[in-house]
Design a protein around this motif. Structure first.
Motif, PDB file in Angstrom:
ATOM      1  N   ILE A  56     -16.964 -16.389   0.524  1.00  0.00           N
ATOM      2  CA  ILE A  56     -18.128 -17.257   0.362  1.00  0.00           C
ATOM      3  C   ILE A  56     -17.694 -18.711   0.300  1.00  0.00           C
ATOM      4  O   ILE A  56     -18.306 -19.597   0.904  1.00  0.00           O
ATOM      5  CB  ILE A  56     -18.896 -16.872  -0.916  1.00  0.00           C
ATOM      6  N   SER A  57     -16.594 -18.990  -0.375  1.00  0.00           N
ATOM      7  CA  SER A  57     -16.101 -20.369  -0.500  1.00  0.00           C
ATOM      8  C   SER A  57     -15.705 -20.934   0.862  1.00  0.00           C
ATOM      9  O   SER A  57     -15.893 -22.133   1.129  1.00  0.00           O
ATOM     10  CB  SER A  57     -14.892 -20.415  -1.444  1.00  0.00           C
ATOM     11  N   LYS A  68     -25.700 -22.292  -0.001  1.00  0.00           N
ATOM     12  CA  LYS A  68     -25.324 -20.887   0.171  1.00  0.00           C
ATOM     13  C   LYS A  68     -26.311 -19.996  -0.594  1.00  0.00           C
ATOM     14  O   LYS A  68     -26.449 -20.138  -1.804  1.00  0.00           O
ATOM     15  CB  LYS A  68     -23.892 -20.658  -0.304  1.00  0.00           C
ATOM     16  N   GLU A  69     -26.943 -19.066   0.166  1.00  0.00           N
ATOM     17  CA  GLU A  69     -27.999 -18.241  -0.419  1.00  0.00           C
ATOM     18  C   GLU A  69     -27.767 -16.772  -0.098  1.00  0.00           C
ATOM     19  O   GLU A  69     -27.316 -16.434   1.006  1.00  0.00           O
ATOM     20  CB  GLU A  69     -29.380 -18.669   0.110  1.00  0.00           C
ATOM     21  N   SER A 102     -29.441 -18.276  -5.086  1.00  0.00           N
ATOM     22  CA  SER A 102     -28.444 -19.204  -4.544  1.00  0.00           C
ATOM     23  C   SER A 102     -27.108 -19.043  -5.258  1.00  0.00           C
ATOM     24  O   SER A 102     -27.061 -18.796  -6.472  1.00  0.00           O
ATOM     25  CB  SER A 102     -28.934 -20.652  -4.690  1.00  0.00           C
ATOM     26  N   TYR A 103     -26.078 -19.192  -4.481  1.00  0.00           N
ATOM     27  CA  TYR A 103     -24.703 -19.155  -5.010  1.00  0.00           C
ATOM     28  C   TYR A 103     -24.283 -20.592  -5.325  1.00  0.00           C
ATOM     29  O   TYR A 103     -24.587 -21.503  -4.551  1.00  0.00           O
ATOM     30  CB  TYR A 103     -23.780 -18.523  -3.949  1.00  0.00           C
ATOM     31  N   LYS A 146     -24.043 -15.049  -9.346  1.00  0.00           N
ATOM     32  CA  LYS A 146     -22.692 -14.617  -8.993  1.00  0.00           C
ATOM     33  C   LYS A 146     -22.764 -13.499  -7.959  1.00  0.00           C
ATOM     34  O   LYS A 146     -23.785 -12.837  -7.792  1.00  0.00           O
ATOM     35  CB  LYS A 146     -21.940 -14.136 -10.235  1.00  0.00           C
ATOM     36  N   LEU A 147     -21.665 -13.297  -7.285  1.00  0.00           N
ATOM     37  CA  LEU A 147     -21.602 -12.272  -6.251  1.00  0.00           C
ATOM     38  C   LEU A 147     -21.910 -10.887  -6.813  1.00  0.00           C
ATOM     39  O   LEU A 147     -22.636 -10.100  -6.198  1.00  0.00           O
ATOM     40  CB  LEU A 147     -20.213 -12.289  -5.581  1.00  0.00           C
ATOM     41  N   VAL A 148     -21.364 -10.597  -7.991  1.00  0.00           N
ATOM     42  CA  VAL A 148     -21.578  -9.273  -8.569  1.00  0.00           C
ATOM     43  C   VAL A 148     -23.054  -9.048  -8.896  1.00  0.00           C
ATOM     44  O   VAL A 148     -23.591  -7.947  -8.743  1.00  0.00           O
ATOM     45  CB  VAL A 148     -20.691  -9.073  -9.819  1.00  0.00           C
ATOM     46  N   GLN A 149     -23.743 -10.115  -9.322  1.00  0.00           N
ATOM     47  CA  GLN A 149     -25.167 -10.006  -9.612  1.00  0.00           C
ATOM     48  C   GLN A 149     -25.980  -9.819  -8.331  1.00  0.00           C
ATOM     49  O   GLN A 149     -26.913  -9.021  -8.273  1.00  0.00           O
ATOM     50  CB  GLN A 149     -25.650 -11.269 -10.345  1.00  0.00           C
TER      51      GLN A 149
END
Length: 445
Positions: free
Chosen positions: A9-10, A41-42, A61-62, A66-69
């Protein structure tokens, strides 16, 4: 579709997106949109339908999410989408129900915050009585303050819908222990009436509740407690002709002149003292030698025809200067404007009178009963006696349809009553047949 990582993602460039396949179908998408400098980033849940169309549901939105959520939420949406043909409709329906539940919770919280106390219920009862033009509203509320609200502050501040029959019983038991009799029943009756107001208050469209006050009362706790019948005084005393003659002759000697006049007018008309005590000079109709009474117990205005004896007393009152325009101002102790308080003064005056007379005790209320009884002895029909004393008509015809004022008949009946009083009470053996100059002559023309 490889699994997503934070490093993925980064490193995601603006306008680019990556996806991760989900076990129950569909994908978790991360999309770096060109919405601001540096992109935005969404996370989205994406699913391609059988007909080839696709649905995209934004998750967040990121890095706020968080990714895990995002992965957890995407899996939940994937499971939901597997069981429905229209996941968007289902989500919108869930949102609608959630918003409705939240609004209902807010309304319920506001309702609970605005629930009225016993004090406020008694005040609402007082205000209802006042709005209905019931002059006893102040006296009733003062009694509730004296016997309920002041001695039991914990109940006065309690929500009215939490007051129980045991609470009411405790109040009335304390009064019973103090040998309070008739007032005990009156307090019970006032509380019963107050809770009846509370039963309909929340849905009464005539009450303006700008403060949101409500009571949520579903039953009347006072209904379980019956009044004590033996505390109800059955008033049957009425004076006979000789006793009435003695009272007429002695009242000016032993009573204050204002209240002596009041008592004589009561004997001439049979009207309730409270109704007479409310009268002012503006209520007099000189051309008719009558009183136009707007505030009566039956709430029906009434033109009271006066015989010459009552008119003489009224003239005396009109010609006597006073600080107010009340027809019967208080001249005993401190002036009081409340008619019910001044009735107690009349009772004291009558008590002083009867202590000097060789007759059985009587009260001002007994005069009304006496007049009703002796009018019958004078030959006046009960129907006409009821109309002269403005008693409420209960039959449908009289209550809703008959608007005739019966003035000619009342004049004839008053003439009969005047002649009977002259012959038997006021001036035995010296009847003046020329009653109320001009008044009855018009009735006979």
């Amino acid at each position: 579709m490889a699994k997503l990582y934070d490093t993925t993602i980064s490193a995601l460039g603006i306008g680019k997106r990556k996806s991760e396949r989900l076990d129950n179908g569909g994908s978790l998408i991360i999309w770096n949109k060109k919405r601001a400098a540096g992109g935005s980033k969404e996370f989205y849940f994406r699913k391609i339908l059988k007909e080839g169309s696709e649905i995209n549901i934004k998750i967040g939105s990121y890095p706020s999410i968080k990714l895990v959520q995002a992965r957890k939420r995407a899996n939940e949406l994937s499971s939901q989408a597997a069981g429905t043909d229209n996941i968007k409709f289902q989500l919108e329906e869930e949102k609608r129900l959630r918003v409705a539940a939240e609004q209902a919770a807010i309304r319920e919280r506001a309702r609970l915050d605005n629930l009225g106390t016993l004090q406020q219920l008694c005040e609402a009862y007082r205000d209802r009585m006042k709005a209905e033009d019931r002059s006893s509203y102040a006296k009733v509320f003062a009694s509730l303050e004296r016997y309920v609200l002041t001695p039991y502050p914990h109940l006065a501040t309690q929500k009215a819908n939490l007051i129980t029959a045991d609470d009411i019983k405790h109040i009335l038991q304390a009064m019973y222990a103090r040998d309070i009799t008739t007032t005990l029943n009156r307090t019970r009756g006032d509380l019963h009436a107050a809770f009846n107001v509370g039963l309909t208050y929340d849905h009464d469209i005539t009450v303006q509740k700008s403060n949101g006050l409500c009571f949520d009362i579903s039953s009347n706790p006072v209904a379980k407690i019956k009044k004590i019948q033996r505390f109800e005084r059955v008033l049957e005393r009425n004076l006979d002709t000789e006793e009435l003659r003695i009272v007429w002759e002695a009242c000016c000697q032993y009573m204050n002149p204002v209240y002596a006049s009041l008592l004589k007018v009561m004997i001439c008309t049979g009207f309730h003292p409270v109704e007479l005590l409310r009268l002012s000079s503006t209520d007099i109709v000189p051309d008719e030698r009558a009183i136009y009474m707007t505030k009566t117990k039956s709430s029906t205005p009434n033109l009271i025809l006066l015989n010459k004896y009552a008119w003489a007393e009224i003239q005396t009152r009109l010609n006597e200067p006073g600080a107010t325009n009340l027809l019967f101002p208080s001249r005993v102790s401190n002036p009081k404007s409340d008619a019910y308080d001044r009735t107690s003064v009349l009772s004291n005056q009558v008590a002083a009178l009867r202590s000097n007379l060789p007759i059985e005790p009587f009260t001002p209320r007994d005069i009304r009963r006496t007049v009703k009884t002796l009018m019958g002895k004078a030959g006046i029909s009960k129907t006409m006696r009821d109309r002269m004393q403005n008693h409420t008509t209960t039959d449908v015809s009289g209550k809703h349809y008959d608007r005739y004022d019966y003035l000619p008949e009342k004049r004839v009946a008053m003439k009969t009553w005047e002649q009977w009083l002259a012959k038997n009470v006021i001036d035995p053996g010296g009847i003046d047949t020329n009653v109320i100059s001009g008044l009855f002559n018009r009735a006979q023309q």
